[in-house]
Structure formats: structure tokens, C-alpha cells
Design a protein around this motif. Structure first.
Motif: not given
Length: 511
Positions: A301-325
Motif C-alpha cells: 500500500r505504501e508503494y502504491a502511494g509512492d507510485i501515485h505521488r510520483s505519477g502526479e509529479h511527473l504529470l505536473n512536469l509534463i503539463n508544464e513542459i507542454l504548456d511552455l511548448s
């Protein structure tokens, strides 16, 4: 797919090995450099050009010498009719014809730089031949002439001959001096033999005239040589600037094409990048919340939470890169409508309030009353304020304070200002944090590192709205950021002109 990537990569690389397109300019640069480097002294570098100018002067004044000789002969025959003057005139015309033929041959032939010395000697020899003709004239005498009239006539003719020759042949260095050596020798011989004071005086006057005109001609020669050197250097610099400008334009064009291709690629990959991330976020959230049943091992369950938080961080990063692009690619379109800057700021404060409370950060706000609506893209303005508030919360330490102000600018626009009492930014790092992917030293050391795209996106969005972004910060004192919308975006103007001093006072108190 790999071949497509290879082709795209080939297109964005500047091929420095290929020849430059402007071959004429490159050839001119090489020719000028070779001409300047032909001699260590530099004087011989322009011998061919100086000889060409001398030959042109000789050809253009081809009719002057025959007319001068005819005039001399006519005056001489008037003073003392003699066949010697006629013979001398025919000799001078023949020598002048030889000089013209030599000059015409030079002008019709493509003279190499290595042949310049040989042709210079030939042209000097032609000047010596003319000098021999003037030496023969200097030996003329008139026994039947009474008084000193013939000496005056001969002296005037020789001085005119020296001056005319000096004006026409100063491009041929030492042409006057070498050309009239035979004449000076003849006069000197005559003065020594006769020991007549008039002969001695005529010899002295002609010698001084030759030296004087040689000096003047040498100065003119050097002046023309300097001018030609400056002209050549100027042409060299212009040619090199043209080459550099053309290469710079080519490199810039390819860089712009590469940047545009990158932006288009990232903008078009929005769906492909986000679809797998949504699946990761969805399944990890289901696993961490145990919707389908409890997990046998709490670590999972802790690993799943870590996966979710990392995925959200990666999604925010992709969103910012795509916005600037999208902004860089010109595909960021504004969906403009009327909105209240006060309401948007209040909503954004509420969205970050939870994170602020977790760090015991107090958010205080001071809003102007009854501010009119503005014409803007609500989603974009919300993103601007959220980015600025998130940065303030991120870099403000425990127990800190953030102030948010919304009000009028002096020019009738509206602003949102956010100030924190965090560690601040060193003054030399402000241009770094305002650039794409730029992070200051404090952000790098922070546990909550971002992508470095928040502030560039804020600047780009405000620029799309014709607005401004201001960042002021001092180390260990805090940071203040101001997002400004121009007066053209406000749906109505300032309430009254009389209130302008009070508005400016409030703005200064904030600043």
C-alpha cells in the motif's frame, strides 16, 4: 520510426563543413587577404593598382603632350626659326608614341601581381626616354637671339614640362626624378662648359623644381597608397561581415526550425504522454485506497502511494513542459471572457491554503474594493496566480507569512502581488530563475525541487495578455512577484481622476 528521428535530427544540425553559398564574397575576402600579405612592407601590395592608375592617366592625357610640343615649337620658331626645333618636335612625338603604345599594351593585358615590378621598370624607362627628349631641348641655343629672351623661353618650357609630367605620373613612384635626370645632367654639362651665370641659374632652378615636384609627387603617391590600403581593409571587413552575417542567419534559421520542431513535437505528444500516466495514477490510487479489497502486505500500500505521488509529479512536469511548448509553438490560444481578478485570487488562495497550514504559514490578503471585471482567459490567469502562490508556499519556511494584494496600477490596470518572507533570491540569480528550466541555488538545495518552468510560463501567459511580470527579491528578506494586466484589459476605467493620488499612495505602500 528510427529513420524518421534520424532525418529530423539531420535537419536541425548546422552543417559547418559545406561551402558557403556566397562564393563571390568568400573569393573577395581571400583575394584581399592575399594582396595584403604579398609583401612584408605592404607598399608592393598595391603596385599593380598604382601602375594601372598611372597608365590610365597617361592614356587620358594622350593629346596634352602633342599640343604642348606643338605650342613650344611654334613659339620657338617665332623666336628663332631653326630646323633643330622641328627635328626635336618629331623626336618627342615619337618618344611620346612609344610611351602611349607601352601604356596601351599594359591596359589590354591582364597583369599578374608578380609582373608588376617588370612593368614598372618598363614604364620608368619610357619616362627616361621622354627625359632624354627634354635634355635635347635643354641643349638648344639661339645665337641670333638678342638679350635673355631665349633663356626665359627655355626655362619656362622646362618648368612647365616638369610640372605637367609630375601631375600625370605621380602614381609612378620616382617617375619625375628618374625621368628628368638626363635633362638635369644636360643642363649641368652646359653650365660647366659655358660657365655662364644664366646657365648655372637655369640648372639650379630646374634641379630645385625636379626635387620639389618629386617631393610633392611622393607625398601624393603615399596618400593614395594609404587610401587604397584603407579601402582594401574596409572591403575586407565588409566581406567578412557579409560572410559572418550569412552564416549567422543560416545558423539562426536552422536553430529556429529545430526549436519549432521540438515545440510542435511536444505539443502533439500531449495525448500519448498523458494516457499511460492516467492509467498509472488511476490504478495506483485504487491500490492505495484498497477499493477492491485489502492488500495482504502494508508495504504494498505504501508503494502504491509512492507510485501515485510520483505519477502526479511527473504529470505536473509534463503539463508544464507542454504548456511552455504550446506557447513557443504559437498554439496557446486564449479563451477570453470577463472575470473578476478578486474572485480568481480568492479561489487560488483557498486551493493552496491546505498546504500552507501544513507548514503553519499564514496567508494574509488586502484587496481593493469594487474592482471592475477584466477581459482575460480565466484558466490562464488562474494558472499564473496558482504558480506564484505555490512558489511562495514552497519556499517559505515553517511559521512564515505570505501577503496577497489585488489592486490598481498607476496606469489604470490591475495587479496581483504576492510577497513572502522566505529566504529570497540572490540578485545575480534572478535572470536564471526567470529562464526556462532555470533554478536558483536555494531551489536546488530545497527538498521540493521543481522543473524551473513556473515563472517562464507566468511571463509567457502575461505577455499573451499584453501584461507585465515583475520580480523583486533580496537574500534573507523575501521575494515579491507582481502580475500586471494592462488598462486595456479592464472593462471600465479608474473611478475618478481625483482618486489617483490615493491609489498611487496605496501602490507605493505596497511596494
Amino acid at each position: 520510426m528510427s529513420s524518421g528521428v534520424s532525418t529530423s535530427t539531420d535537419k536541425i544540425i548546422v552543417d559547418r563543413s559545406r561551402g558557403h553559398r556566397n562564393k563571390a564574397v568568400s573569393k573577395a575576402v581571400r583575394a584581399t587577404r592575399e594582396r595584403l600579405q604579398l609583401s612584408t612592407s605592404g607598399n608592393q601590395a598595391f603596385d599593380r593598382d598604382m601602375l594601372s592608375m598611372h597608365v590610365n592617366a597617361v592614356l587620358q592625357s594622350a593629346a596634352v603632350v602633342p599640343l604642348f610640343i606643338a605650342l613650344i615649337t611654334a613659339i620657338g620658331m617665332y623666336l628663332s626659326p631653326s630646323a633643330n626645333l622641328v627635328a626635336w618636335a618629331l623626336l618627342m612625338l615619337s618618344l611620346h608614341a612609344i610611351n602611349l603604345l607601352l601604356a596601351r599594351r599594359f591596359s589590354r593585358k591582364e597583369i599578374a601581381a608578380t609582373e608588376a615590378t617588370k612593368w614598372r621598370r618598363r614604364l620608368l624607362f619610357a619616362q627616361v626616354l621622354l627625359g632624354i627628349g627634354w635634355a635635347i631641348f635643354a641643349l638648344q641655343s639661339c645665337k641670333s637671339c638678342g638679350g635673355d629672351g631665349f633663356y626665359f623661353y627655355k626655362g619656362a618650357v622646362l618648368l612647365f614640362a616638369i610640372s605637367i609630367t609630375a601631375m600625370g605620373s605621380f602614381m609612378l613612384r620616382q617617375g619625375v626624378l628618374i625621368g628628368f635626370v638626363p635633362m638635369i645632367a644636360a643642363l649641368l654639362f652646359q653650365a660647366v662648359v659655358s660657365r655662364d651665370l644664366l646657365d648655372i641659374g637655369l640648372t639650379a632652378i630646374c634641379a630645385i623644381a625636379v626635387v620639389f615636384f618629386h617631393f610633392i609627387g611622393d607625398r601624393l603617391y603615399r596618400s593614395n597608397l594609404t587610401l587604397m590600403s584603407y579601402q582594401s581593409e574596409k572591403d575586407d571587413l565588409i566581406a567578412e561581415l557579409e560572410v559572418a552575417k550569412s552564416m549567422s542567419d543560416e545558423a539562426r534559421r536552422r536553430a529556429e526550425e529545430a526549436n519549432l520542431a521540438k515545440s510542435r513535437f511536444l505539443a502533439s505528444m500531449s495525448h500519448e504522454l498523458r494516457t499511460p500516466l492516467n492509467a498509472i495514477l488511476g490504478f495506483s490510487e485504487v491500490m492505495s485506497s484498497e477499493v477492491l479489497g485489502p492488500l495482504p502486505n502494508p508495504t504494498y500500500r505504501e508503494y502504491a502511494g509512492d507510485i501515485h505521488r510520483s505519477g502526479e509529479h511527473l504529470l505536473n512536469l509534463i503539463n508544464e513542459i507542454l504548456d511552455l511548448s504550446r506557447i513557443e509553438a504559437g498554439r496557446y490560444d486564449l479563451n477570453e471572457e470577463t472575470l473578476s481578478l478578486l474572485e480568481v485570487a480568492e479561489d487560488c488562495i483557498g486551493m493552496v491554503q491546505l498546504r500552507a497550514r501544513a507548514k503553519n504559514i499564514a496567508i494574509r490578503h488586502a484587496f481593493e474594493n469594487e474592482m471592475p471585471l477584466v477581459w482575460a482567459d480565466e484558466k490562464s490567469i488562474r494558472q499564473v496566480i496558482l504558480n506564484l502562490l505555490s512558489n511562495a508556499v514552497k519556499f517559505t519556511s515553517q511559521g512564515g507569512e505570505i501577503s496577497v494584494k489585488v489592486g490598481w496600477t498607476a496606469g489604470g490596470g490591475q495587479y496581483v502581488a504576492i510577497k513572502d518572507n522566505g529566504p529570497g533570491i540572490p540578485e545575480e540569480e534572478i535572470p536564471v530563475v526567470l529562464s526556462a528550466f532555470g533554478q536558483g541555488s536555494i531551489a536546488i538545495k530545497s527538498a521540493e525541487q521543481g522543473t524551473g518552468l513556473g515563472l517562464p510560463i507566468v511571463q509567457a501567459i502575461l505577455a499573451k495578455h499584453d501584461g507585465q511580470f515583475v520580480l523583486r527579491s533580496k537574500l534573507r528578506e523575501g521575494t515579491e512577484v507582481i502580475a500586471i494586466l494592462p488598462a486595456t484589459r479592464v472593462m471600465q476605467s479608474l473611478p475618478a481622476v481625483a482618486d489617483a493620488p490615493a491609489i498611487e499612495k496605496r501602490r507605493r505602500s505596497f511596494a
